[in-house]
Design a protein around this motif. Structure first.
Motif, PDB file in Angstrom:
ATOM      1  N   GLY A   1       1.017  13.161  18.302  1.00 56.41           N
ATOM      2  CA  GLY A   1       0.878  11.464  18.566  1.00 56.41           C
ATOM      3  C   GLY A   1       1.177  10.667  19.722  1.00 56.41           C
ATOM      4  O   GLY A   1       1.911  11.836  20.630  1.00 56.41           O
ATOM      5  N   ASP A   2       0.935  10.202  20.347  1.00 62.83           N
ATOM      6  CA  ASP A   2       1.733   9.385  21.559  1.00 62.83           C
ATOM      7  C   ASP A   2       2.816   8.556  20.900  1.00 62.83           C
ATOM      8  O   ASP A   2       2.794   7.181  19.828  1.00 62.83           O
ATOM      9  N   LEU A   3       3.843   8.454  22.106  1.00 62.48           N
ATOM     10  CA  LEU A   3       4.684   7.040  22.030  1.00 62.48           C
ATOM     11  C   LEU A   3       3.960   6.170  22.846  1.00 62.48           C
ATOM     12  O   LEU A   3       3.974   6.207  23.815  1.00 62.48           O
ATOM     13  N   HIS A   4       4.266   4.787  22.167  1.00 65.46           N
ATOM     14  CA  HIS A   4       4.399   3.742  22.780  1.00 65.46           C
ATOM     15  C   HIS A   4       5.389   3.000  22.492  1.00 65.46           C
ATOM     16  O   HIS A   4       6.058   2.431  21.702  1.00 65.46           O
ATOM     17  N   LEU A   5       5.385   2.299  23.816  1.00 60.96           N
ATOM     18  CA  LEU A   5       6.757   1.310  24.381  1.00 60.96           C
ATOM     19  C   LEU A   5       6.427   0.157  24.158  1.00 60.96           C
ATOM     20  O   LEU A   5       6.102  -0.174  22.593  1.00 60.96           O
ATOM     21  N   LYS A   6       6.958  -0.615  24.391  1.00 61.33           N
ATOM     22  CA  LYS A   6       6.426  -2.583  24.658  1.00 61.33           C
ATOM     23  C   LYS A   6       5.393  -2.943  24.112  1.00 61.33           C
ATOM     24  O   LYS A   6       5.418  -3.216  23.283  1.00 61.33           O
ATOM     25  N   ASP A   7       4.886  -2.501  25.232  1.00 64.20           N
ATOM     26  CA  ASP A   7       3.405  -2.969  24.637  1.00 64.20           C
ATOM     27  C   ASP A   7       2.243  -1.117  24.421  1.00 64.20           C
ATOM     28  O   ASP A   7       2.440  -0.617  24.541  1.00 64.20           O
ATOM     29  N   HIS A   8       1.883  -1.254  22.698  1.00 66.15           N
ATOM     30  CA  HIS A   8       1.167  -0.467  22.124  1.00 66.15           C
ATOM     31  C   HIS A   8      -0.218   0.195  23.227  1.00 66.15           C
ATOM     32  O   HIS A   8      -0.950   1.011  22.893  1.00 66.15           O
ATOM     33  N   ARG A   9      -0.600  -0.783  24.962  1.00 64.32           N
ATOM     34  CA  ARG A   9      -1.301   0.133  25.351  1.00 64.32           C
ATOM     35  C   ARG A   9      -0.591   0.573  26.236  1.00 64.32           C
ATOM     36  O   ARG A   9      -1.862   1.652  26.692  1.00 64.32           O
ATOM     37  N   VAL A  10       0.200   0.808  26.293  1.00 60.11           N
ATOM     38  CA  VAL A  10       1.285   1.804  27.191  1.00 60.11           C
ATOM     39  C   VAL A  10       1.594   2.733  26.812  1.00 60.11           C
ATOM     40  O   VAL A  10       2.056   3.063  25.815  1.00 60.11           O
ATOM     41  N   LYS A  11       1.505   3.977  27.105  1.00 63.98           N
ATOM     42  CA  LYS A  11       1.555   5.869  26.594  1.00 63.98           C
ATOM     43  C   LYS A  11       2.145   6.325  27.426  1.00 63.98           C
ATOM     44  O   LYS A  11       3.071   5.739  28.602  1.00 63.98           O
ATOM     45  N   SER A  12       3.690   6.639  26.542  1.00 65.26           N
ATOM     46  CA  SER A  12       4.695   7.365  27.890  1.00 65.26           C
ATOM     47  C   SER A  12       4.296   9.151  27.741  1.00 65.26           C
ATOM     48  O   SER A  12       3.495   9.201  27.416  1.00 65.26           O
TER      49      SER A  12
END
Length: 126
Positions: free
Chosen positions: A115-126
């Motif tokens: 999976g992808d880690l999404h930080l404060k905004d779900h549209r931004v991946k780490s």
């Protein structure tokens, strides 16, 4: 965790009440994993908290920590949940599923779940 539990329930209800678009009715190419299958990958038998036709959420507590696993029947449902999810908590996001917890726990779970880690905004991946 009580606050997170309440927010998960609110987000689940919001997703359940959102209208389905024609695009959301399209089949997903691969069969998505269930809450139980995702939880089993990290050594947990989930306590199901939401069991609706379009979203299921289970709570887990393992040696890695506490977390919530949610699965969705459509991408539109997952997107609606993500739009109402708590912005201050990171999410681990996969095909029609999300895991909500602290960054420390998600970093451990990501090794086994992907999976992808999404930080404060779900549209931004780490």
């Amino acid at each position: 965790m009580k606050t997170i539990t309440a927010l998960v329930a609110v987000a689940a209800l919001a997703a359940a009440c959102s209208p389905a678009s024609p695009a959301s009715r399209q089949a997903v190419p691969q069969k998505p994993l269930t809450v139980e299958q995702l939880a089993a990958k990290v050594g947990c038998t989930p306590h199901i908290q939401v069991d609706a036709s379009d979203i299921r959420t289970g709570h887990c507590k393992t040696g890695d920590g506490e977390f919530f696993v949610s699965t969705f029947t459509t991408q539109a449902g997952k997107d609606a949940w993500m739009d109402t999810a708590p912005e201050y908590n990171p999410h681990l996001v996969g095909n029609l599923w999300t895991v909500l917890s602290s960054r420390k726990v998600l970093d451990k779970l990501r090794v086994r779940l992907g999976g992808d880690l999404h930080l404060k905004d779900h549209r931004v991946k780490s």
